[in-house]
Enzyme design. Structure first.
Site, PDB file in Angstrom:
ATOM      1  CG  HIS A 188      -2.246   0.684   0.908  1.00  0.00           C
ATOM      2  ND1 HIS A 188      -2.686   1.790   1.597  1.00  0.00           N
ATOM      3  CD2 HIS A 188      -3.184   0.441  -0.032  1.00  0.00           C
ATOM      4  CE1 HIS A 188      -3.840   2.180   1.109  1.00  0.00           C
ATOM      5  NE2 HIS A 188      -4.163   1.373   0.116  1.00  0.00           N
ATOM      6  CG  HIS A 223       0.512   0.956  10.027  1.00  0.00           C
ATOM      7  ND1 HIS A 223      -0.248   0.734   8.909  1.00  0.00           N
ATOM      8  CD2 HIS A 223       1.815   0.743   9.627  1.00  0.00           C
ATOM      9  CE1 HIS A 223       0.540   0.394   7.886  1.00  0.00           C
ATOM     10  NE2 HIS A 223       1.792   0.393   8.304  1.00  0.00           N
ATOM     11  CB  VAL A 266     -13.930   3.438  16.880  1.00  0.00           C
ATOM     12  CG1 VAL A 266     -14.313   1.964  16.822  1.00  0.00           C
ATOM     13  CG2 VAL A 266     -14.690   4.157  17.984  1.00  0.00           C
ATOM     14  N   GLY A 268     -10.003   0.628  13.095  1.00  0.00           N
ATOM     15  CA  GLY A 268     -10.658  -0.045  11.975  1.00  0.00           C
ATOM     16  C   GLY A 268     -11.447   0.925  11.115  1.00  0.00           C
ATOM     17  CG  HIS A 271      -6.674   4.875   4.852  1.00  0.00           C
ATOM     18  ND1 HIS A 271      -5.769   5.516   4.032  1.00  0.00           N
ATOM     19  CD2 HIS A 271      -6.217   3.602   5.003  1.00  0.00           C
ATOM     20  CE1 HIS A 271      -4.816   4.663   3.697  1.00  0.00           C
ATOM     21  NE2 HIS A 271      -5.060   3.499   4.275  1.00  0.00           N
ATOM     22  CG  ASP A 322      -6.160  -3.068   9.833  1.00  0.00           C
ATOM     23  OD1 ASP A 322      -5.653  -4.087   9.335  1.00  0.00           O
ATOM     24  OD2 ASP A 322      -5.520  -2.026  10.060  1.00  0.00           O
TER      25      ASP A 322
HETATM   26  C1  LIG Z   1      -3.906  -1.044   7.300  1.00  0.00           C
HETATM   27  C2  LIG Z   1      -3.948   0.261   7.963  1.00  0.00           C
HETATM   28  O1  LIG Z   1      -3.003   0.691   8.563  1.00  0.00           O
HETATM   29  S1  LIG Z   1      -5.392   1.148   7.813  1.00  0.00           S
HETATM   30  C3  LIG Z   1      -5.402   2.255   9.222  1.00  0.00           C
HETATM   31  C4  LIG Z   1      -5.664   1.502  10.489  1.00  0.00           C
HETATM   32  N1  LIG Z   1      -5.789   2.405  11.607  1.00  0.00           N
HETATM   33  C5  LIG Z   1      -6.933   2.560  12.287  1.00  0.00           C
HETATM   34  O2  LIG Z   1      -7.948   1.963  12.009  1.00  0.00           O
HETATM   35  C6  LIG Z   1      -6.864   3.493  13.460  1.00  0.00           C
HETATM   36  C7  LIG Z   1      -8.080   4.409  13.570  1.00  0.00           C
HETATM   37  N2  LIG Z   1      -8.024   5.473  12.588  1.00  0.00           N
HETATM   38  C8  LIG Z   1      -7.289   6.606  12.816  1.00  0.00           C
HETATM   39  O3  LIG Z   1      -6.703   6.810  13.877  1.00  0.00           O
HETATM   40  C9  LIG Z   1      -7.177   7.595  11.674  1.00  0.00           C
HETATM   41  O4  LIG Z   1      -8.279   7.501  10.826  1.00  0.00           O
HETATM   42  C10 LIG Z   1      -5.868   7.407  10.887  1.00  0.00           C
HETATM   43  C11 LIG Z   1      -4.667   7.552  11.826  1.00  0.00           C
HETATM   44  C12 LIG Z   1      -5.824   6.022  10.240  1.00  0.00           C
HETATM   45  C13 LIG Z   1      -5.764   8.450   9.789  1.00  0.00           C
HETATM   46  O5  LIG Z   1      -5.947   9.623  10.370  1.00  0.00           O
HETATM   47  P1  LIG Z   1      -5.514  11.072   9.864  1.00  0.00           P
HETATM   48  O6  LIG Z   1      -5.538  11.186   8.394  1.00  0.00           O
HETATM   49  O7  LIG Z   1      -4.259  11.446  10.529  1.00  0.00           O
HETATM   50  O8  LIG Z   1      -6.734  11.856  10.379  1.00  0.00           O
HETATM   51  P2  LIG Z   1      -7.028  12.250  11.875  1.00  0.00           P
HETATM   52  O9  LIG Z   1      -6.603  11.201  12.841  1.00  0.00           O
HETATM   53  O10 LIG Z   1      -6.454  13.618  12.047  1.00  0.00           O
HETATM   54  O11 LIG Z   1      -8.593  12.287  11.824  1.00  0.00           O
HETATM   55  C14 LIG Z   1      -9.349  13.347  11.231  1.00  0.00           C
HETATM   56  C15 LIG Z   1     -10.631  13.498  12.039  1.00  0.00           C
HETATM   57  O12 LIG Z   1     -11.386  12.286  11.949  1.00  0.00           O
HETATM   58  C16 LIG Z   1     -11.515  11.679  13.239  1.00  0.00           C
HETATM   59  N3  LIG Z   1     -11.242  10.261  13.103  1.00  0.00           N
HETATM   60  C17 LIG Z   1     -10.441   9.671  12.206  1.00  0.00           C
HETATM   61  N4  LIG Z   1     -10.450   8.354  12.397  1.00  0.00           N
HETATM   62  C18 LIG Z   1     -11.282   8.123  13.434  1.00  0.00           C
HETATM   63  C19 LIG Z   1     -11.680   6.946  14.099  1.00  0.00           C
HETATM   64  N5  LIG Z   1     -11.205   5.774  13.727  1.00  0.00           N
HETATM   65  N6  LIG Z   1     -12.535   7.062  15.117  1.00  0.00           N
HETATM   66  C20 LIG Z   1     -13.025   8.265  15.509  1.00  0.00           C
HETATM   67  N7  LIG Z   1     -12.661   9.416  14.896  1.00  0.00           N
HETATM   68  C21 LIG Z   1     -11.801   9.331  13.884  1.00  0.00           C
HETATM   69  C22 LIG Z   1     -10.422  12.319  14.094  1.00  0.00           C
HETATM   70  O13 LIG Z   1     -10.734  12.284  15.465  1.00  0.00           O
HETATM   71  C23 LIG Z   1     -10.380  13.704  13.538  1.00  0.00           C
HETATM   72  O14 LIG Z   1     -11.489  14.420  14.036  1.00  0.00           O
HETATM   73  P3  LIG Z   1     -11.361  15.969  14.410  1.00  0.00           P
HETATM   74  O15 LIG Z   1     -11.026  16.652  13.118  1.00  0.00           O
HETATM   75  O16 LIG Z   1     -12.697  16.293  14.947  1.00  0.00           O
HETATM   76  O17 LIG Z   1     -10.250  16.053  15.403  1.00  0.00           O
HETATM   77  O1  LIG Z   2      -1.715   3.246   3.654  1.00  0.00           O
HETATM   78  C1  LIG Z   2      -1.772   3.396   4.885  1.00  0.00           C
HETATM   79  O2  LIG Z   2      -1.510   4.479   5.462  1.00  0.00           O
HETATM   80  C2  LIG Z   2      -2.178   2.278   5.756  1.00  0.00           C
HETATM   81  C3  LIG Z   2      -2.723   1.121   5.002  1.00  0.00           C
HETATM   82  O3  LIG Z   2      -3.859   1.103   4.611  1.00  0.00           O
HETATM   83  C4  LIG Z   2      -1.823   0.024   4.707  1.00  0.00           C
HETATM   84  O4  LIG Z   2      -0.632   0.097   5.020  1.00  0.00           O
HETATM   85  O5  LIG Z   2      -2.288  -0.981   4.132  1.00  0.00           O
END
Ligand SMILES: CC(=O)SCCNC(=O)CCNC(=O)[C@H](O)C(C)(C)COP(=O)(O)OP(=O)(O)OC[C@H]1O[C@@H](n2cnc3c(N)ncnc32)[C@H](O)[C@@H]1OP(=O)(O)O
Ligand SMILES: O=C([O-])CC(=O)C(=O)O
Length: 379
Positions: A188, A223, A266, A268, A271, A322
């Protein structure tokens, strides 16, 4: 050199380099591996074929595939000092620590460890691909007090992964859902763990060091660690096999409303790149649906739907890969904290493809910072 004052926290929106390995397009919610849509690869290709595609840029010929499969099957057994290193680790450490340690030992073992020619790097990538499933299986079994199950050369990658973990042949439906998850997790672009691998590679360090560092980055719940966090959420809400899908959905919806009111993140959902949905979710959700039907566990889809609907209504934030992957691995019988090590097994392909790409066109990755500490002062 002058310091820039424009800070890009988390490097959000910053384009760091070119890559020819995959294209993530958030406008069309699409993902291409070397030009091929990932959902098409997941529909028709083995994980072994996809790995060769990602490494070499092209799908393999039949001869290339046959050779690779033979080498992969011959390279599955765990080295005795890897087993010994794992045995020294506490049973209650996180399995990602086990994966990280195992890759480190595999690096120390390797005669080509310090050879970073493209040929040596390709050999090491393929060997790591072959060896890592046994690390996950070995660790899962030792945590359950079970003896090791040796790999079988008559089984393909996914069949053998499940065989070594559970000591029985998995049904074709289960093998296929597992294969789909491996294809989807493989690559990715410049995600945090891949970028970590590229940073380490940019110092001219070795492949196993880069992968070990990448595992550290993948472990975090923002992540890769999110796939297990999803299951912890399901478990916190409460899983009741006898509950109807509708009742489970209602409880999950209420849980999510409370969580969001308490400003919880929360896992999952959300992104950094996709803002209208993750390209891989429809394919993984279809695999989850098949597993739910196979194991007759409709109530899990109730939890899934309830959380997704409540998040969508409150914040319009969509699930990421995820989210469907977590419950899929749960249904297959993996312990929750083994989910992210499974992700390692797949992402080894993407990481090692990026390590090769970084090496082929290297520049030390070293950004700037803007100093905001105290002004110079006298002692
Ligand atoms: C395979 C992978 O790695 S996929 C990613 C897996 N990670 C997760 O599922 C963790 C949960 N998700 C998150 O923390 C985020 O969505 C991230 C880190 C993946 C990406 O986030 P960023 O682009 O940095 O955006 P950021 O975290 O600043 O979120 C933007 C807004 O959406 C909200 N938001 C984003 N994701 C979530 C979530 N999962 N739950 C609740 N609120 C969320 C944030 O609180 C923020 O709100 P605000 O503007 O009111 O403060
Ligand atoms: O691209 C990202 O930031 C996270 C992701 O979905 C992955 O690594 O599969």
């Amino acid at each position: 050199m002058t310091e820039t004052t424009e800070i890009k926290k988390g490097l959000a929106g910053v384009v760091v380099d070119y890559t020819a390995i995959s294209k993530v397009n958030p406008d069309t919610n699409s993902l291409l591996y070397r030009g091929y849509p990932v959902q098409d690869l997941a529909a028709s290709k083995s994980f072994e074929e996809v790995a060769l595609l990602l490494w070499t840029g092209e799908l393999p010929t039949q001869i290339e595939l046959t050779d690779f499969i033979a080498a992969e099957r011959a390279g599955r057994a765990l080295a005795s000092n890897v087993k010994a290193a794992i045995d020294l680790l506490p049973l209650d450490c996180h399995p990602m620590d086990v994966g990280r340690t195992a890759v480190s030992v595999l690096g120390a073992n390797h005669a080509l460890a310090e050879d970073s020619s493209p040929e040596a790097e390709f050999i090491k990538a393929k060997e790591l691909f072959a060896a890592f499933p046994a690390v996950v299986a070995y660790d899962q079994r030792r945590r359950r007090g079970l003896s090791v199950v040796e790999p079988r050369e008559d089984l393909d990658y996914s069949q053998n992964f499940l065989w070594m973990t559970f000591g029985e042949e998995a049904a074709p439906e289960v093998v296929d859902a597992f294969r789909v998850s491996m294809v989807l997790y493989a690559e990715h672009s410049f995600n945090a763990s891949t970028f970590t691998a590229r940073v380490v590679t940019s110092t001219l360090s070795d492949l196993h060091s880069a992968v070990t560092a990448a595992i550290g980055a993948l472990k975090g719940p923002l992540h890769g660690g999110a796939n297990e966090a999803v299951m912890h959420t399901f478990q916190e809400i409460g899983i009741d096999k006898n509950e109807s899908r509708e009742d489970a959905a209602a409880r999950a919806k209420a849980w999510m409303e409370q969580a969001l009111a308490a400003k919880k993140k929360v896992m999952g959902f959300g992104h950094r790149v996709y803002k209208h949905g993750d390209s891989r979710v429809p394919t993984m959700k279809a695999a989850l649906d098949k597993m739910v039907a196979y194991y007759d566990r409709g109530e899990l889809l109730g939890l899934y739907d309830g959380l997704e609907t409540a998040m969508d209504e409150a914040k319009a934030i969509k699930p990421n890969l995820d989210y469907p992957a977590g419950p899929t691995y749960h249904l297959m019988g993996f312990d929750t904290d083994m989910f992210t090590p499974i992700f390692i097994a797949s992402r080894i392909v993407g990481w090692t493809a990026h390590i090769a790409e970084q090496r082929a066109s290297n520049a030390l990755i070293r950004p700037l910072s803007a100093y905001n500490g105290p002004e110079q002062r006298a002692l």
